[in-house]
Design a protein around this motif. Structure first.
Motif, PDB file in Angstrom:
ATOM      1  N   GLU A  80      49.724  42.264  50.220  1.00  9.14           N
ATOM      2  CA  GLU A  80      49.847  42.603  48.694  1.00  9.14           C
ATOM      3  C   GLU A  80      48.446  42.603  47.912  1.00  9.14           C
ATOM      4  O   GLU A  80      47.834  41.650  48.253  1.00  9.14           O
ATOM      5  CB  GLU A  80      50.914  41.686  47.977  1.00  9.14           C
ATOM      6  CG  GLU A  80      52.067  41.787  48.756  1.00  9.14           C
ATOM      7  CD  GLU A  80      53.029  43.271  47.950  1.00  9.14           C
ATOM      8  OE1 GLU A  80      52.490  43.633  47.325  1.00  9.14           O
ATOM      9  OE2 GLU A  80      54.042  43.362  48.842  1.00  9.14           O
ATOM     10  N   THR A  81      48.349  43.537  47.060  1.00  5.65           N
ATOM     11  CA  THR A  81      47.241  43.558  46.141  1.00  5.65           C
ATOM     12  C   THR A  81      47.398  42.931  44.806  1.00  5.65           C
ATOM     13  O   THR A  81      48.285  43.362  44.091  1.00  5.65           O
ATOM     14  CB  THR A  81      46.678  44.827  45.845  1.00  5.65           C
ATOM     15  OG1 THR A  81      46.206  45.661  47.144  1.00  5.65           O
ATOM     16  CG2 THR A  81      45.327  44.850  44.946  1.00  5.65           C
ATOM     17  N   VAL A  82      46.425  41.797  44.785  1.00  2.00           N
ATOM     18  CA  VAL A  82      46.639  41.323  43.460  1.00  2.00           C
ATOM     19  C   VAL A  82      45.314  41.335  42.308  1.00  2.00           C
ATOM     20  O   VAL A  82      44.533  41.458  42.988  1.00  2.00           O
ATOM     21  CB  VAL A  82      46.706  39.412  43.739  1.00  2.00           C
ATOM     22  CG1 VAL A  82      46.738  38.616  42.350  1.00  2.00           C
ATOM     23  CG2 VAL A  82      47.804  39.109  44.711  1.00  2.00           C
ATOM     24  N   THR A  83      45.776  41.695  41.284  1.00  3.12           N
ATOM     25  CA  THR A  83      44.564  42.140  40.372  1.00  3.12           C
ATOM     26  C   THR A  83      44.363  41.139  39.408  1.00  3.12           C
ATOM     27  O   THR A  83      45.277  40.750  38.699  1.00  3.12           O
ATOM     28  CB  THR A  83      44.798  43.483  39.849  1.00  3.12           C
ATOM     29  OG1 THR A  83      45.033  44.432  40.646  1.00  3.12           O
ATOM     30  CG2 THR A  83      43.743  43.989  38.652  1.00  3.12           C
ATOM     31  N   LEU A  84      43.335  40.851  39.110  1.00  2.00           N
ATOM     32  CA  LEU A  84      42.906  39.709  37.928  1.00  2.00           C
ATOM     33  C   LEU A  84      41.793  40.644  37.334  1.00  2.00           C
ATOM     34  O   LEU A  84      40.923  41.066  37.769  1.00  2.00           O
ATOM     35  CB  LEU A  84      42.250  38.413  38.633  1.00  2.00           C
ATOM     36  CG  LEU A  84      43.144  37.620  39.526  1.00  2.00           C
ATOM     37  CD1 LEU A  84      42.544  36.331  40.055  1.00  2.00           C
ATOM     38  CD2 LEU A  84      44.601  37.228  38.762  1.00  2.00           C
ATOM     39  N   ASP A  85      41.658  40.177  36.069  1.00  2.00           N
ATOM     40  CA  ASP A  85      40.417  40.669  35.101  1.00  2.00           C
ATOM     41  C   ASP A  85      39.150  40.086  35.314  1.00  2.00           C
ATOM     42  O   ASP A  85      38.336  40.210  34.385  1.00  2.00           O
ATOM     43  CB  ASP A  85      41.020  40.868  33.689  1.00  2.00           C
ATOM     44  CG  ASP A  85      41.459  39.409  33.047  1.00  2.00           C
ATOM     45  OD1 ASP A  85      42.594  39.131  33.600  1.00  2.00           O
ATOM     46  OD2 ASP A  85      40.740  38.896  32.167  1.00  2.00           O
ATOM     47  N   GLY A  86      39.213  38.847  36.102  1.00  2.00           N
ATOM     48  CA  GLY A  86      37.964  38.194  36.442  1.00  2.00           C
ATOM     49  C   GLY A  86      38.057  36.998  37.070  1.00  2.00           C
ATOM     50  O   GLY A  86      39.354  36.871  37.560  1.00  2.00           O
ATOM     51  N   PRO A  87      37.308  36.290  37.888  1.00  2.00           N
ATOM     52  CA  PRO A  87      37.605  35.122  38.337  1.00  2.00           C
ATOM     53  C   PRO A  87      38.355  34.118  37.702  1.00  2.00           C
ATOM     54  O   PRO A  87      38.171  34.153  36.521  1.00  2.00           O
ATOM     55  CB  PRO A  87      36.093  34.547  38.641  1.00  2.00           C
ATOM     56  CG  PRO A  87      35.219  35.634  38.637  1.00  2.00           C
ATOM     57  CD  PRO A  87      35.660  36.637  37.511  1.00  2.00           C
ATOM     58  N   GLN A 133      37.228  34.551  46.789  1.00  2.00           N
ATOM     59  CA  GLN A 133      37.388  35.795  45.918  1.00  2.00           C
ATOM     60  C   GLN A 133      38.185  35.400  44.652  1.00  2.00           C
ATOM     61  O   GLN A 133      37.714  36.077  43.713  1.00  2.00           O
ATOM     62  CB  GLN A 133      38.162  36.779  46.724  1.00  2.00           C
ATOM     63  CG  GLN A 133      37.582  37.365  47.870  1.00  2.00           C
ATOM     64  CD  GLN A 133      38.562  38.301  48.820  1.00  2.00           C
ATOM     65  OE1 GLN A 133      39.820  38.212  48.419  1.00  2.00           O
ATOM     66  NE2 GLN A 133      38.009  39.060  49.607  1.00  2.00           N
ATOM     67  N   ILE A 134      38.976  34.567  44.773  1.00  2.00           N
ATOM     68  CA  ILE A 134      39.769  34.059  43.562  1.00  2.00           C
ATOM     69  C   ILE A 134      38.529  33.284  42.450  1.00  2.00           C
ATOM     70  O   ILE A 134      38.682  33.543  41.373  1.00  2.00           O
ATOM     71  CB  ILE A 134      40.818  33.055  43.845  1.00  2.00           C
ATOM     72  CG1 ILE A 134      42.006  34.011  44.405  1.00  2.00           C
ATOM     73  CG2 ILE A 134      41.377  32.407  42.466  1.00  2.00           C
ATOM     74  CD1 ILE A 134      43.176  33.123  45.089  1.00  2.00           C
ATOM     75  N   ALA A 135      37.798  32.539  43.029  1.00  5.43           N
ATOM     76  CA  ALA A 135      36.798  32.002  42.193  1.00  5.43           C
ATOM     77  C   ALA A 135      35.461  32.601  41.921  1.00  5.43           C
ATOM     78  O   ALA A 135      34.718  32.268  41.090  1.00  5.43           O
ATOM     79  CB  ALA A 135      36.249  30.600  42.968  1.00  5.43           C
ATOM     80  N   THR A 166      40.558  34.419  29.162  1.00 12.06           N
ATOM     81  CA  THR A 166      39.228  34.632  29.249  1.00 12.06           C
ATOM     82  C   THR A 166      38.528  33.733  30.603  1.00 12.06           C
ATOM     83  O   THR A 166      38.712  32.666  30.714  1.00 12.06           O
ATOM     84  CB  THR A 166      38.299  34.026  27.992  1.00 12.06           C
ATOM     85  OG1 THR A 166      38.751  34.814  27.063  1.00 12.06           O
ATOM     86  CG2 THR A 166      36.708  34.455  28.196  1.00 12.06           C
ATOM     87  N   ARG A 167      37.838  34.478  31.397  1.00 15.08           N
ATOM     88  CA  ARG A 167      37.444  34.305  32.807  1.00 15.08           C
ATOM     89  C   ARG A 167      35.869  34.425  32.780  1.00 15.08           C
ATOM     90  O   ARG A 167      35.459  35.103  32.097  1.00 15.08           O
ATOM     91  CB  ARG A 167      38.198  34.703  33.792  1.00 15.08           C
ATOM     92  CG  ARG A 167      39.513  34.377  33.935  1.00 15.08           C
ATOM     93  CD  ARG A 167      40.037  35.381  35.060  1.00 15.08           C
ATOM     94  NE  ARG A 167      41.439  35.227  35.168  1.00 15.08           N
ATOM     95  CZ  ARG A 167      42.423  35.898  34.469  1.00 15.08           C
ATOM     96  NH1 ARG A 167      41.765  36.907  33.526  1.00 15.08           N
ATOM     97  NH2 ARG A 167      43.648  35.747  34.630  1.00 15.08           N
ATOM     98  N   GLY A 192      33.339  40.696  37.186  1.00 17.71           N
ATOM     99  CA  GLY A 192      34.280  41.677  36.710  1.00 17.71           C
ATOM    100  C   GLY A 192      35.456  41.422  37.269  1.00 17.71           C
ATOM    101  O   GLY A 192      35.939  40.601  37.653  1.00 17.71           O
ATOM    102  N   ALA A 193      36.509  42.663  37.008  1.00 14.42           N
ATOM    103  CA  ALA A 193      37.827  42.551  37.590  1.00 14.42           C
ATOM    104  C   ALA A 193      37.880  42.423  39.006  1.00 14.42           C
ATOM    105  O   ALA A 193      36.896  42.904  39.716  1.00 14.42           O
ATOM    106  CB  ALA A 193      38.446  43.978  37.029  1.00 14.42           C
ATOM    107  N   LEU A 194      38.724  41.830  39.566  1.00 17.44           N
ATOM    108  CA  LEU A 194      39.112  41.563  40.933  1.00 17.44           C
ATOM    109  C   LEU A 194      40.352  42.266  41.453  1.00 17.44           C
ATOM    110  O   LEU A 194      41.390  41.959  40.803  1.00 17.44           O
ATOM    111  CB  LEU A 194      38.999  39.935  41.230  1.00 17.44           C
ATOM    112  CG  LEU A 194      37.812  39.130  40.652  1.00 17.44           C
ATOM    113  CD1 LEU A 194      38.224  37.784  40.832  1.00 17.44           C
ATOM    114  CD2 LEU A 194      36.821  39.451  41.266  1.00 17.44           C
ATOM    115  N   SER A 195      40.052  42.815  42.423  1.00 14.39           N
ATOM    116  CA  SER A 195      41.241  43.140  43.207  1.00 14.39           C
ATOM    117  C   SER A 195      41.514  42.283  44.687  1.00 14.39           C
ATOM    118  O   SER A 195      40.500  42.480  45.557  1.00 14.39           O
ATOM    119  CB  SER A 195      41.170  44.789  43.649  1.00 14.39           C
ATOM    120  OG  SER A 195      41.631  45.562  42.283  1.00 14.39           O
TER     121      SER A 195
END
Length: 381
Positions: A60-67, A182-184, A5-6, A50-53
């Motif tokens: 490369e595209t890295v996808t996270l479901d949130g920060p 972006q990651i944060a 959970t983020r 929300g979700a992050l690309s």
């Protein structure tokens, strides 16, 4: 890997007016009137939930479901830059062995005591310790993206997203800041810091051009035992020394190891020597070496240990504008207005949510080694 959970965590902050930020840049920044403590946490419009690309420096595209709540770094000085973006160490769960050494030796341990006990996820070869990563379970791992699959594939095979980095230019530094923001989940914060770096570059170039005087001959020097090494103009030092108005004497120098003989240093005859923060060398060591006695910098006591703040200032970092100011004042004593200490106080507040003391500023500026150097009194409180 199961996603944790983020949540987006945004610390309020304000960027105080500074003489070295152009009015146009100030007008462009989305500033919030805030506090300088790590305790206040509010979510702002520039944060994301929300979700992050994210596109890393490999493309490369890295996808996270949130920060990300948990970030591991196999590279340095990435953690200090991430901490500056986040104004916190809360999300950092793993670091490189070299970063741990730097953390324990400078201001970072004072600002973030937890950083001295961080888990080590890679050594000098940057090979990831997958077992430790599995124990830490980070949301994303930051690794070199230009050193082949050997250093990234083990991480991805273990199920962790990888943000691949490249290193060596000011553009790379700004890309790191943007990527970490972006990651944060704090893209606005990243843009503010990039704007600061660019504004300081613009003013520095204007100052150097207005000076219209011969550039002092200068270099970075490292010493291990009786062996010396240096850097070439192809790396970040080429950019930095040009920016602050120095003639880098190592221009054209090539060496895989970076080793350089005392005879070559004599031939270059630098007027200013800045000592690396990656070894234990001191100005006193340089003055005591009879092989270097004929060098201008030695004869005029213009040998200086580079500062150690949140990280070693000599490499690309969130604190690079402070390094440029320090270098410029070393090269041109009396240049600007002598207010580096004021700028440091403002920057440490903005970057690390930390109120740095006068004694701590002395520590960062390495007065223990530099107090007797020519013109270093300009930095006294």
């Amino acid at each position: 890997m199961a996603s944790s959970t983020r949540r987006a965590r945004r610390r309020t902050w304000s960027l105080p007016p500074r003489r070295w930020i152009a009015a146009g840049v100030i007008g462009a920044l989305a500033l919030t009137a805030g506090c300088s403590t790590r305790d206040a946490q509010t979510e702002t419009a520039s944060g994301t939930t929300g979700a992050l690309s994210i596109v890393d420096q490999r493309g490369e595209t890295v996808t996270l479901d949130g920060p990300a709540d948990k970030v591991a770094f196999t590279v340095m000085p990435a953690p200090s830059i991430f901490a500056a973006v986040d104004r916190s160490y809360d999300r950092i769960v793993g670091i490189n062995q070299s970063t741990l050494v730097a953390n324990r030796g400078g201001m970072f341990a004072t600002m973030f005591p937890e950083s001295t006990e961080s888990a080590v996820v890679a050594g000098n070869d940057f090979m990831p310790n997958v077992e430790t990563l599995l124990e830490l379970d980070p949301d994303i791992v930051v690794q070199w993206g230009d050193r082949g699959a050997d250093v990234t594939a083990p991480i991805e095979s273990a199920g962790f997203p990888v943000a691949g980095l490249e290193y060596g230019t000011q553009d790379d530094l700004e890309a790191w800041i943007t990527l970490f923001a972006q990651i944060a989940g704090k893209p606005g914060r990243g843009q503010e810091l990039v704007d600061w770096q660019r504004a300081e570059q613009a003013e520095m170039r204007a100052d150097v051009a207005a000076g219209n005087v011969p550039r002092p001959r200068a270099m970075i020097l490292s010493r291990t035992g009786d062996t010396y090494s240096t850097t070439s103009a192809k790396g970040y030092d080429g950019f930095q020394f040009d920016l602050v108005g120095a003639e880098l004497v190592t221009k054209g120098f090539t060496s895989e190891s970076g080793q350089v003989s005392p005879e070559q240093i004599l031939a270059w005859n630098p007027e200013v020597i800045m000592l690396s923060g990656f070894d234990q060398s001191t100005p006193a060591d340089i003055y005591a070496d009879p092989r270097l006695a004929g060098i201008s910098a030695v004869q005029n006591k213009r040998v200086y240990k580079t500062p150690l703040g949140g990280y070693r200032w000599q490499v690309p970092s969130a604190e690079s504008p402070l390094m440029w100011q320090w270098m410029h004042r070393i090269l041109y004593p009396g240049a600007r207005d002598g207010a580096l200490r004021d700028d440091m106080r403002a920057a440490f507040d903005n970057l690390f949510a930390y109120e740095i003391s006068e004694d701590e500023i002395d520590q960062v500026l390495r007065f223990d080694m530099n107090s007797d150097a020519a013109n270093y009194d300009q930095f006294r409180r």
